[in-house]
Design a protein around this motif. Structure first.
Motif: not given
Ligand code: SF4
Ligand code: SF4
Length: 430
Positions: A186, A258, A306
């Protein structure tokens, strides 16, 4: 010169937004301002009645309309509980823009928004100068809470205990970051926001520590500006649009999954308010505004949902920590469990729930500046609940709430620390 056609269009749009209100008055039961003042004019139903006749009311007494409209925390409690799903916050923000389009922005706000906030370089420079001289006008109030107060400035700021400007803003500690997604797969962009940058840099540092610990790639670009909430909530749609454009430009350079913030108000503004005012932005950036809004996520939510951080068995006798639900996190974004999970993920944290955890703390941004008497009463109720919980630390996921909690606790000499959940989690990693 007021553009009458523009005003007429905005008034018509406002009328359309209000038709779903059925005047049931259920908003009264949840409005923290009404609870203190018991005045119908202070609650949504009363404000909607005023707005239904806005054109006439503005001609009769524009300053009075403005005063009534501003007596609202924009906490969203009414909206979250409205059975008709009235988009109350959109209505109030649009109404404030209309009134300011009609009256013009007060000189002080013009200087602050148009002259400073929309010029981040100048704004940062002025605050950095202010930091050097703030000691002349202020004195430390409470070492544990890191608060200050000021007798000299009391005609302006009352008996407030406030967080002083940090010696080194977060963006001076860490200017830019651009790292690859690690094992987590991520990568996030980090939007610290003004309060964390200028007053609570330790929260920004904790966010970076936690993201790095979990091998999350980070994009922290230069050129970031305020999220725009002070401008739009004061009815300055132009400065708001300019600030959003600056941020779109800064974040356009990165590729990320994000956009995280550790400020409930910044997240709610980017996610909920930016897309509502799309027609204020040049057409070539509208899709980027929407994209950033879609990617915006509260840091607690990101880490739990997440990254997968989960609770740990608490050690006996750990620090008693409670949590205050910031209105923008709970009522606008529905984030309630994740900050609690994050706190319970630190085994040294003994989590205790407080009564009325989701009741507003009374800050409300400019509401605190204009209606400090009511703000203090709402804050005092929050303080009583914090004390009753027996906590040593109270946490909140919004720096504006952290400022308000610091004020109420510091003024009463309470020995209770105010922290962000991500700080408590970061402490457990060391
Ligand atoms: S805003 Fe919603 S809760 Fe308030 S009076 Fe209108 S319909 Fe009822
Ligand atoms: S936003 Fe909050 S303060 Fe404003 S009317 Fe609604 S409940 Fe009351």
């Amino acid at each position: 010169m007021t553009d009458l056609h523009q005003l007429a269009v905005m008034l018509k749009q406002l009328d359309d937004q209000m038709v779903t209100c059925m005047k049931c008055g259920m908003c009264q039961a949840v409005c923290p301002v009404f609870r203190e003042t018991l005045r119908e004019a202070d609650v949504t139903r009363g404000k909607i009645a005023l707005l239904e006749n806005l054109a006439h009311e503005m001609v009769a007494d524009a300053a009075g309309v403005k005063e009534k409209l501003n007596k609202c925390l924009l906490c969203g409690s009414c909206q979250a509980n409205c059975p008709s799903g009235v988009r109350i916050i959109d209505i109030f923000l649009n109404a404030r823009i209309i009134v300011n389009t009609y009256m013009g922005l007060p000189a002080a706000k013009k200087v602050i928004f148009k002259g400073m906030l929309t010029k981040p370089g100048l704004f940062n420079g002025l605050l950095s100068m202010g930091q050097k001289f703030q000691g002349i006008f202020t004195s430390p109030a409470d070492e544990l809470l890191g608060s200050s107060c000021s007798k000299i400035m009391s005609p302006l700021i009352g008996d407030r205990h406030f967080l002083p400007l940090a010696k080194k803003p977060f963006r001076k500690m860490v200017s830019t970051v651009d790292t690859c997604a690690g094992k987590s797969g991520l990568k996030v962009a980090f939007f610290p926001g003004c309060v964390i940058d200028k007053m609570l840099p330790r929260v920004g540092v904790a966010v970076l520590e936690v993201l790095m610990h979990h091998n999350v790639g980070i994009f922290l670009p230069s050129g970031q500006a305020c999220c725009g909430i002070p401008a739009i909530s004061s009815g300055d749609g132009e400065s708001f649009a300019k600030l959003v454009e600056l941020n779109v430009k800064a974040f356009a350079k990165g590729d990320y999954d994000y956009l995280v913030t550790a400020c409930g108000t910044c997240t709610a503004t980017i996610k909920e308010i930016w897309p509502k005012f799309l027609d204020r932005f040049p057409s070539d950036i509208q899709s980027q505004v929407r994209q950033m809004a879609d990617k915006a996520m509260d840091i607690n939510q990101f880490l739990v949902d997440k990254v997968g951080i989960d609770t740990q068995p608490a050690a006996t006798g750990g620090t008693r920590v409670t949590y205050h639900d910031s209105c923008h996190l709970k009522k606008s974004l529905g984030v309630t469990d994740q900050p609690r999970t994050l706190l319970k993920a630190n085994p040294a944290c003994n989590f205790v729930e407080m009564n009325e955890a989701d009741q507003c703390c009374g800050n409300g941004g400019t509401f605190n500046l204009h209606h400090y008497d009511v703000s203090k009463k709402i804050g005092d109720r929050k303080r009583e609940n914090i004390l009753a919980s027996g906590a040593d630390v109270v946490t909140a996921g919004c720096p504006a709430c952290m400022m308000q909690l610091t004020d109420v606790l510091s003024r009463h000499g309470d020995r209770i620390r105010v922290q962000h959940p991500v700080e408590i989690y970061a402490q457990g990693l060391n």
